[in-house]
Design a protein around this motif. Sequence first.
Motif, PDB file in Angstrom:
ATOM      1  N   SER A 111       0.886  -1.127   0.114  1.00 24.86           N
ATOM      2  CA  SER A 111      -0.106  -0.017   0.174  1.00 24.86           C
ATOM      3  C   SER A 111       0.881   1.154  -0.170  1.00 24.86           C
ATOM      4  O   SER A 111       0.578   2.229  -0.628  1.00 24.86           O
ATOM      5  CB  SER A 111      -0.983   0.095   1.017  1.00 24.86           C
ATOM      6  OG  SER A 111      -0.258   0.061   2.515  1.00 24.86           O
ATOM      7  N   ILE A 112       2.033   1.005   0.769  1.00 22.97           N
ATOM      8  CA  ILE A 112       3.107   2.441   0.789  1.00 22.97           C
ATOM      9  C   ILE A 112       3.381   2.489  -0.854  1.00 22.97           C
ATOM     10  O   ILE A 112       3.544   3.759  -1.081  1.00 22.97           O
ATOM     11  CB  ILE A 112       4.086   2.285   1.668  1.00 22.97           C
ATOM     12  CG1 ILE A 112       3.383   2.271   3.242  1.00 22.97           C
ATOM     13  CG2 ILE A 112       5.256   3.041   1.503  1.00 22.97           C
ATOM     14  CD1 ILE A 112       4.272   1.815   4.314  1.00 22.97           C
ATOM     15  N   ILE A 115       1.004   4.256  -2.803  1.00 23.26           N
ATOM     16  CA  ILE A 115       0.835   5.711  -2.407  1.00 23.26           C
ATOM     17  C   ILE A 115       1.941   6.369  -3.112  1.00 23.26           C
ATOM     18  O   ILE A 115       1.730   7.379  -3.834  1.00 23.26           O
ATOM     19  CB  ILE A 115       0.915   6.017  -0.991  1.00 23.26           C
ATOM     20  CG1 ILE A 115      -0.430   5.200  -0.482  1.00 23.26           C
ATOM     21  CG2 ILE A 115       0.679   7.187  -0.587  1.00 23.26           C
ATOM     22  CD1 ILE A 115      -0.394   5.217   1.179  1.00 23.26           C
ATOM     23  N   TYR A 169      -4.149   6.843  -0.376  1.00 30.56           N
ATOM     24  CA  TYR A 169      -3.883   6.451   0.940  1.00 30.56           C
ATOM     25  C   TYR A 169      -5.368   6.478   1.470  1.00 30.56           C
ATOM     26  O   TYR A 169      -5.607   5.465   2.367  1.00 30.56           O
ATOM     27  CB  TYR A 169      -3.414   7.742   1.659  1.00 30.56           C
ATOM     28  CG  TYR A 169      -3.346   7.708   3.112  1.00 30.56           C
ATOM     29  CD1 TYR A 169      -2.547   6.958   3.824  1.00 30.56           C
ATOM     30  CD2 TYR A 169      -4.312   8.453   3.786  1.00 30.56           C
ATOM     31  CE1 TYR A 169      -2.456   6.869   5.240  1.00 30.56           C
ATOM     32  CE2 TYR A 169      -4.490   8.412   5.292  1.00 30.56           C
ATOM     33  CZ  TYR A 169      -3.585   7.573   5.818  1.00 30.56           C
ATOM     34  OH  TYR A 169      -3.550   7.529   7.120  1.00 30.56           O
ATOM     35  N   SER A 212      -4.456   9.653   9.675  1.00 30.15           N
ATOM     36  CA  SER A 212      -2.831  10.016   9.238  1.00 30.15           C
ATOM     37  C   SER A 212      -1.959  10.831  10.097  1.00 30.15           C
ATOM     38  O   SER A 212      -0.907  10.405  10.290  1.00 30.15           O
ATOM     39  CB  SER A 212      -2.938  10.388   7.728  1.00 30.15           C
ATOM     40  OG  SER A 212      -3.390  11.718   7.812  1.00 30.15           O
TER      41      SER A 212
END
Length: 279
Positions: A111-112, A115, A169, A212
């Motif tokens: 997922s990072i 992003i 995100y 976040s």
Amino acid sequence: MSDCDCPRCTNARYETERRTTVDSMLWSGGLFRRYPTAVAPFVALILLEAFFRWYTFIGSDAFLFLLLVSARGYVDLCAVDDLVNADRGAVGRFWKVLRRLPSALMARALSIVAIVAAFGIPMIPLAVGTVLAPDPIGLSKTPILTLAIAAVAVVVSLLVSLASAFVVYVKMVLVSEACFVSGAGVVGSLRESWRSVRMRRVKVVLLAGTFSVVAGFLLSGILGVGNGGGENESLLRVASSSATTAFYGVLFTHIYVGRRFERGEGVHSPSGGSTSTSS
């Protein structure tokens, strides 16, 4: 109806659908009274963070990060057990966290990457333009209109990059819940989170944005970034952010389970067993 019509899932569906945003927040806060063990991993995180201030070792930051991911997973399981009135027990939840931890870590890493890619791809034309741009000496001979267009292009590229990264995100904010609650795989967790989050729902977007900030404070405290106020301030940051992260984990689980019921799906493990059965 969902593909599981047992009384537990039926009741869970009714409860998640009838709760308003305020009700779901009140329910999330009350979970820690009903499940005291949900507090334990976050307390351990704070105590270890304090201990490592004096007795650190190579890999201590990585260990704290693993504990943080595990604590989030354990809270997720407490929340879903409460929703479907399960009797899995603390030991059952603990072992499921250990089984799902590798997949959760890999899913979070992917997922990072997604992003970062969402931020970087719109910047490619800007990077190419920078390479092809004239040197500073030649800028004096460049028409003002061309410079203005270039400046606008830079601003637009940056805004598009920030917007696309924020969208990805937010769409990835339920990866932990998809992995620990539904037992989805590495790629499946990303896909589940993507289709479970609706950008037009302001509630989710605002919650994700606030989360976040909280997660940023928590990680900066663990990694020792920005300790301008000293170790006590950093430890206080970890303590306050841990409490808020735990609350958000419960709330996001409520949102995720509710979205699955809206799609007519139950909350199941890959083997087909419902989380409403005891582990």
